[in-house]
Enzyme design. Structure first.
Site, PDB file in Angstrom:
ATOM      1  N   ASP A   1       0.908  -1.155   0.000  1.00  0.00           N
ATOM      2  CA  ASP A   1       0.000   0.000   0.000  1.00  0.00           C
ATOM      3  C   ASP A   1       0.939   1.194   0.000  1.00  0.00           C
ATOM      4  O   ASP A   1       1.627   1.448   0.997  1.00  0.00           O
ATOM      5  CB  ASP A   1      -0.865   0.007   1.261  1.00  0.00           C
ATOM      6  CG  ASP A   1      -1.828   1.180   1.256  1.00  0.00           C
ATOM      7  OD1 ASP A   1      -1.373   2.318   1.019  1.00  0.00           O
ATOM      8  OD2 ASP A   1      -3.027   0.976   1.495  1.00  0.00           O
ATOM      9  N   HIS A   2       0.990   1.930  -1.099  1.00  0.00           N
ATOM     10  CA  HIS A   2       2.066   2.918  -1.228  1.00  0.00           C
ATOM     11  C   HIS A   2       1.956   4.032  -0.189  1.00  0.00           C
ATOM     12  O   HIS A   2       2.929   4.717   0.089  1.00  0.00           O
ATOM     13  CB  HIS A   2       2.142   3.476  -2.655  1.00  0.00           C
ATOM     14  CG  HIS A   2       1.077   4.473  -2.996  1.00  0.00           C
ATOM     15  ND1 HIS A   2      -0.196   4.122  -3.318  1.00  0.00           N
ATOM     16  CD2 HIS A   2       1.101   5.824  -3.053  1.00  0.00           C
ATOM     17  CE1 HIS A   2      -0.909   5.215  -3.571  1.00  0.00           C
ATOM     18  NE2 HIS A   2      -0.144   6.259  -3.409  1.00  0.00           N
TER      19      HIS A   2
ATOM     20  N   HIS B   1      -5.789   2.901   2.027  1.00  0.00           N
ATOM     21  CA  HIS B   1      -5.006   4.061   2.460  1.00  0.00           C
ATOM     22  C   HIS B   1      -5.570   4.707   3.734  1.00  0.00           C
ATOM     23  O   HIS B   1      -4.844   4.985   4.682  1.00  0.00           O
ATOM     24  CB  HIS B   1      -4.949   5.119   1.355  1.00  0.00           C
ATOM     25  CG  HIS B   1      -4.477   4.599   0.025  1.00  0.00           C
ATOM     26  ND1 HIS B   1      -3.543   3.606  -0.091  1.00  0.00           N
ATOM     27  CD2 HIS B   1      -4.801   4.945  -1.247  1.00  0.00           C
ATOM     28  CE1 HIS B   1      -3.314   3.366  -1.384  1.00  0.00           C
ATOM     29  NE2 HIS B   1      -4.070   4.163  -2.099  1.00  0.00           N
TER      30      HIS B   1
HETATM   31  C1  BG6 Z   1      -4.250   4.852  -5.598  1.00  0.00           C
HETATM   32  C2  BG6 Z   1      -5.651   4.955  -6.109  1.00  0.00           C
HETATM   33  O1  BG6 Z   1      -4.102   3.750  -4.760  1.00  0.00           O
HETATM   34  O2  BG6 Z   1      -3.949   6.032  -4.843  1.00  0.00           O
HETATM   35  C3  BG6 Z   1      -5.829   6.188  -6.969  1.00  0.00           C
HETATM   36  O3  BG6 Z   1      -5.947   3.809  -6.892  1.00  0.00           O
HETATM   37  C4  BG6 Z   1      -5.399   7.418  -6.190  1.00  0.00           C
HETATM   38  O4  BG6 Z   1      -7.175   6.327  -7.387  1.00  0.00           O
HETATM   39  C5  BG6 Z   1      -4.019   7.222  -5.610  1.00  0.00           C
HETATM   40  O5  BG6 Z   1      -5.401   8.498  -7.101  1.00  0.00           O
HETATM   41  C6  BG6 Z   1      -3.660   8.360  -4.681  1.00  0.00           C
HETATM   42  O6  BG6 Z   1      -2.310   8.250  -4.339  1.00  0.00           O
HETATM   43  P1  BG6 Z   1      -1.473   9.534  -3.940  1.00  0.00           P
HETATM   44  O7  BG6 Z   1      -0.166   9.005  -3.517  1.00  0.00           O
HETATM   45  O8  BG6 Z   1      -1.430  10.409  -5.131  1.00  0.00           O
HETATM   46  O9  BG6 Z   1      -2.258  10.166  -2.828  1.00  0.00           O
END
Ligand code: BG6
Length: 505
Positions: free
Chosen positions: A193-194, A256
């Site tokens: 989960d980034h 997230h």
């Molecule tokens: C991803 C979602 O996991 O996270 C996207 O699939 C979203 O829809 C993105 O735009 C948001 O990531 P960040 O790092 O830009 O907040």
């Protein structure tokens, strides 16, 4: 938590990226690995094999990546070092194959063996699933049959990194967990989960537990409520096909937002090991007051953006996006109130909100402390004073701010809210690194702290699935908001009904 990025170097390994032709590989993974390479975090003999169905050669794959890496690094204001890219690119290979073909996986196994010999890699292998989730089960099963999963063996190691979404509901997540656990041990599985790779997210525990002033106040005695907002200014863009089957609840909340909530609400872990930390996160998820199917339609605000304006640009509505059915009920915005029913958080509401096509990109967590007693300064004419707020700015403008009251200079007792502000860029001289850099390195050194354990993923789905099911029963409850607004008025009413307001508005 694990050592900082600078002190770790993995053993030599081959990384196989499934979904090599995809957006994620080009925009995030290869740029992140290249950055790790340039910073000398990867072993000299590391090699990468891109695997996908398209016909390509090693050379054409490298050329394709070179173009996208230039774009991606330019966006992050880095300049590509041509010589470094040439050396790095010679470590990238391409293997064409289908995800459901045992023969193609046998050929992949051969290619890995050859590379191991040529490059003197002792057999360590990291398999990265960057494909659409529909391919996950086939890939895992075929890795297993081709002898590439190596359950129960740790030397040489074999690991699998699985991208989100991990399932689409509780049942599918359990099934995917079952398939993954048949082929790999839990220690070999890295559910990514980034958000967990973001510096600001890692800093939540440090802020709470490396300072003596916050943790004592971190409970229902001193905290009135907590807000978590993940706002994006972009709409769904070209991802309508994927997004319409997902929606904000699956795309952002189940993963997230749940991680952010857990890190804010968890008890201090016994140690900083991956399992001790994840044990505490799971306890938070298990303490969440369930939102039943029946309550979901009333208690959860879901909405879709319509035609509007963001940054002076006309933005078409969600239903106009490519591959979105014109009668879609999928939510691009969701807001709801959660309760963590344990001793620490008794009676403290958590307001969560996320959406696309909002006025600006901004993810933050704000801790709203209790108001002070209505005596002395907190009475008219100076009062009522704004309670203290601690804000963790996850992105952009990463930082932490504490709002407090101070006397404005002058003969009168004028009290003004001020901010003590820490910004990453100002304090550390640079923006935090890309989340994928940290996560890829962690997976390569075998540190699972910033990855989701099977029981964590299950507990998050246990909370979110009834909400999704309840909302689906009430298809008409999708509200609308113009692109460029902070969501529908019902989201404001949700928090205002408790006498509070969204901090970002
Ligand atoms: C991803 C979602 O996991 O996270 C996207 O699939 C979203 O829809 C993105 O735009 C948001 O990531 P960040 O790092 O830009 O907040």
């Amino acid at each position: 938590m694990s050592d900082p990025l600078t002190t770790r170097k993995p053993e030599p390994f081959v990384m196989v990226v499934f979904g090599a032709s995809g957006d994620l590989t080009r925009r995030k993974l290869i740029p992140a690995i290249f950055q790790l390479w340039c910073q000398n975090h990867l072993p000299e003999s590391a090699a990468i094999i891109g695997y996908s169905r398209s016909e390509k050669t090693d050379e054409s794959f490298r050329a394709e990546l070179c173009d996208s890496i230039r774009d991606s690094l330019k966006c992050q204001q880095h300049i590509i070092d041509d010589a470094a890219w040439e050396t790095f690119a010679s470590r990238i290979f391409y293997q064409r194959g289908a995800y459901d073909s045992p023969e193609d996986f046998a050929a992949l196994g051969q290619r890995i063996k050859t590379l191991n010999v040529e490059r003197n890699v002792p057999g360590n292998c990291m398999h990265y699933l960057a494909t659409p989730p529909t391919a996950f089960a086939d890939i895992i099963t075929n890795l297993n049959s081709a002898g590439l999963a190596r359950k129960g063996q740790s030397d040489p190691w074999s690991r699998i990194v699985i991208e989100k979404p991990f399932g689409t509901d509780l049942q599918s997540a359990l099934e995917l967990n079952r398939i993954a656990r048949e082929a790999f041990d839990e220690e070999q599985i890295f559910r990514i989960d980034h958000y967990l790779g973001k510096e600001t997210v890692q800093n939540i525990m440090v802020l709470r537990l490396a300072n003596s002033i916050f943790e004592h106040l971190w409970c229902h005695d001193y905290i009135d409520h907590i807000q978590i907002t993940a706002a994006e200014s972009l709409g769904v863009g070209s991802r309508g096909g994927y997004y319409d089957k997902s929606g904000a609840l699956r795309d952002m909340v189940q993963n997230h937002l749940m991680h952010l909530l857990c890190l804010v609400a968890m008890e201090p872990p016994v140690t900083l090991t991956a399992d001790a930390i994840r044990d505490e996160k799971v306890k938070v998820l298990r303490s969440l007051r369930p939102i039943s199917q029946q309550c979901a339609a009333n208690g959860v605000v879901r909405a879709q953006y319509t035609l509007g304006e963001i940054d002076g640009q006309e933005t078409p509505g969600y239903l106009q996006a490519d591959n979105v059915p014109e009668d879609s009920n999928t939510e691009t915005f969701v807001a709801f109130k959660a309760h963590v029913d344990n001793w620490r958080w008794s009676g403290v509401p958590f307001y969560l909100r996320t959406g696309k096509a909002l006025p600006r990109r901004c993810t933050e967590i704000s801790i709203h402390f209790e108001p002070i007693p209505q005596i002395l300064f907190n009475r008219p004419p100076a009062g009522p004073l704004r309670p203290n707020v601690l804000t963790i700015r996850v992105q952009p403008d990463e930082g932490i701010a504490l709002e407090f009251q101070a006397k404005a200079p002058g003969p009168a007792m004028n009290i003004k809210p001020l901010e003590m502000d820490f910004g990453y860029r100002e304090s550390f001289g640079q923006a935090p690194p890309e989340a994928y850099q940290r996560l890829l390195l962690d997976a390569a050194v075998g540190d699972a702290t910033l990855f989701t354990r099977s029981d964590e993923v299950q507990a998050a789905w246990e909370f979110v699935t009834p909400v999704i099911e309840g909302c689906a029963c009430e298809a008409n409850n999708v509200l609308q908001y113009p692109a460029g607004s902070w969501g529908p008025k019902e989201a404001d009413e949700l928090i205002e009904a408790d006498g509070k307001q969204w901090r970002l508005k």
